[in-house]
Design a protein around this motif. Structure first.
Motif, PDB file in Angstrom:
ATOM      1  N   HIS A  17      -0.811  -4.017   5.134  1.00 55.07           N
ATOM      2  CA  HIS A  17      -0.828  -2.974   4.092  1.00 55.07           C
ATOM      3  C   HIS A  17      -2.148  -2.930   3.328  1.00 55.07           C
ATOM      4  O   HIS A  17      -2.655  -3.962   2.926  1.00 55.07           O
ATOM      5  N   ASP A  42       6.564  -3.481   0.408  1.00 58.34           N
ATOM      6  CA  ASP A  42       7.444  -4.410  -0.303  1.00 58.34           C
ATOM      7  C   ASP A  42       6.650  -5.664  -0.631  1.00 58.34           C
ATOM      8  O   ASP A  42       6.014  -6.234   0.266  1.00 58.34           O
ATOM      9  N   THR A  90       9.507  -2.593  -4.188  1.00 53.13           N
ATOM     10  CA  THR A  90       8.971  -1.587  -3.271  1.00 53.13           C
ATOM     11  C   THR A  90       8.005  -0.725  -4.069  1.00 53.13           C
ATOM     12  O   THR A  90       8.385  -0.185  -5.115  1.00 53.13           O
ATOM     13  N   GLU A 141      -0.559   4.691   2.724  1.00 55.67           N
ATOM     14  CA  GLU A 141       0.245   5.912   2.828  1.00 55.67           C
ATOM     15  C   GLU A 141       1.702   5.639   3.084  1.00 55.67           C
ATOM     16  O   GLU A 141       2.510   6.560   3.215  1.00 55.67           O
ATOM     17  N   GLU A 142       2.071   4.354   3.169  1.00 54.54           N
ATOM     18  CA  GLU A 142       3.472   3.971   3.386  1.00 54.54           C
ATOM     19  C   GLU A 142       3.903   3.124   2.190  1.00 54.54           C
ATOM     20  O   GLU A 142       3.076   2.426   1.603  1.00 54.54           O
ATOM     21  N   PRO A 143       5.205   3.122   1.875  1.00 52.83           N
ATOM     22  CA  PRO A 143       5.678   2.205   0.832  1.00 52.83           C
ATOM     23  C   PRO A 143       5.442   0.759   1.270  1.00 52.83           C
ATOM     24  O   PRO A 143       5.442   0.463   2.475  1.00 52.83           O
ATOM     25  N   ASN A 172      -0.626   0.320  -4.576  1.00 58.67           N
ATOM     26  CA  ASN A 172      -0.487   0.616  -3.147  1.00 58.67           C
ATOM     27  C   ASN A 172      -1.498   1.703  -2.783  1.00 58.67           C
ATOM     28  O   ASN A 172      -1.328   2.861  -3.150  1.00 58.67           O
ATOM     29  N   GLU A 206       1.285   4.156  -6.268  1.00 62.81           N
ATOM     30  CA  GLU A 206       1.941   3.582  -7.446  1.00 62.81           C
ATOM     31  C   GLU A 206       1.525   2.136  -7.663  1.00 62.81           C
ATOM     32  O   GLU A 206       1.028   1.474  -6.763  1.00 62.81           O
ATOM     33  N   GLN A 254       5.532   2.504  -4.009  1.00 63.89           N
ATOM     34  CA  GLN A 254       5.251   3.729  -3.252  1.00 63.89           C
ATOM     35  C   GLN A 254       3.741   3.973  -3.192  1.00 63.89           C
ATOM     36  O   GLN A 254       2.998   3.463  -4.040  1.00 63.89           O
ATOM     37  N   PRO A 255       3.272   4.748  -2.210  1.00 68.04           N
ATOM     38  CA  PRO A 255       1.845   5.060  -2.131  1.00 68.04           C
ATOM     39  C   PRO A 255       1.329   5.611  -3.465  1.00 68.04           C
ATOM     40  O   PRO A 255       1.988   6.454  -4.078  1.00 68.04           O
TER      41      PRO A 255
END
Ligand code: BG6
Length: 288
Positions: A117, A146, A264, A142-144, A139, A269, A266-267
């Motif tokens: 990531h 964890d 989690t 482009e993907e969430p 983040n 965030e 998000q992109p």
């Protein structure tokens, strides 16, 4: 704020504020000392610690990230943040008067091999009467994603036999020493054996009563789990970088995102975990 070479010639920052002095290694963005003037050292450091770029420092405040523990045998225990070289991005003096330093770690070829990531991780350390640490993960992908996290704080105590940890009463914990069983905590925690527990649903402050002299208040946000760890006799002896009697003068109380408290993000965030610690007299009113 001064920069110098610490143990093992690793670079460190020294923050000499009006109320306290702190030291932070760039290796791991690792707070290794916080001394509120008149109150002695708040953090415990192993005098047998490694100071090498490929090893974590033992004691102080290792940052466990992006996982806590060892999810798979081939992955490094407690993630890679504590063995990465961070860069200083900001230093500030506040009017209150505290000093602040911010360090950053971003993804690289090496981190993406362990964890796929993109991220930007910032550790802010504010040194005043309190030691405040804020670990923020942005983040940038482009993907969430964890992430787990721990401000794995080793507190220095006078004598473990006279320590009581308050603020966990009525919570349940996962006992890492008993097949990860869930158990209830009744009353204050005293330590007379190896303890390795993840307390759940713990948003509130925890207090370490350190004998007759002082107590340490730990405030937190962005964290609903708290780890308490003391290796006791056998595990202290088994760890090469830990003095045999070290367990008598330390306890780890860790502000975490662990177990059911994985976050989690998000992109675009950010998630921030904050821990603020203060030494106070054992009795009497809290210091303003
Ligand atoms: C604690 C864990 O937070 O860290 C323990 O709950 C672990 O299980 C301890 O032993 C120390 O870990 P390490 O990797 O720094 O030796």
């Amino acid at each position: 704020i001064a920069f110098t070479l610490g143990n093992g010639d690793l670079p460190k920052a020294i923050l000499l504020a009006e109320d306290a002095t702190a030291e932070i290694y760039l290796h791991g963005a690792h707070v290794s000392s916080f001394h509120r003037h008149g109150w002695g050292e708040m953090l415990w450091m192993s005098d047998e610690s490694n100071f090498r770029t490929d090893r974590p420092i033992r004691g102080g405040v290792p940052i466990c990230w992006p996982w806590f523990g060892q999810p798979q045998p081939e992955l490094p225990q407690h993630g890679f943040a504590r063995t990465s070289q961070w860069e200083v991005i900001e230093t500030k003096a506040h009017a209150d008067p505290s000093l602040e330093i911010a360090l950053r770690l971003t993804d690289s070829e090496a981190t993406r091999q362990l964890w796929p990531h993109p991220f930007e991780l910032t550790m802010r350390v504010i040194v005043g009467r309190d030691l405040t640490m804020q670990l923020s993960c942005l983040n940038t992908g482009e993907e969430p994603l964890d992430a787990e996290a721990a401000l794995h704080t080793y507190f220095h105590v006078q004598d473990i036999d006279a320590v009581r940890v308050a603020g966990l009463d009525g919570r349940s914990y996962i006992d890492k020493l008993d097949a990860m069983q869930g158990k209830p905590q009744a009353g204050e925690l005293t330590i007379d054996r190896e303890v390795d527990r993840i307390y759940l649903e713990t948003p509130d402050a925890v207090t370490i009563h350190d004998g007759a002299e002082r107590r340490i208040e730990i405030q937190k946000s962005g964290s609903l789990s708290t780890v308490v760890w003391n290796p006791w006799i056998d595990k202290s002896a088994a760890m090469a970088d830990f003095p045999n009697d070290g367990y008598r003068t330390m306890v780890c109380v860790e502000t975490t995102n662990a177990a059911d408290d994985v976050r989690t993000i998000q992109p675009g965030e950010v998630h921030t975990i904050t821990q603020s610690c203060r030494c106070e007299p054992a009795t009497g009113p809290a210091d303003p």
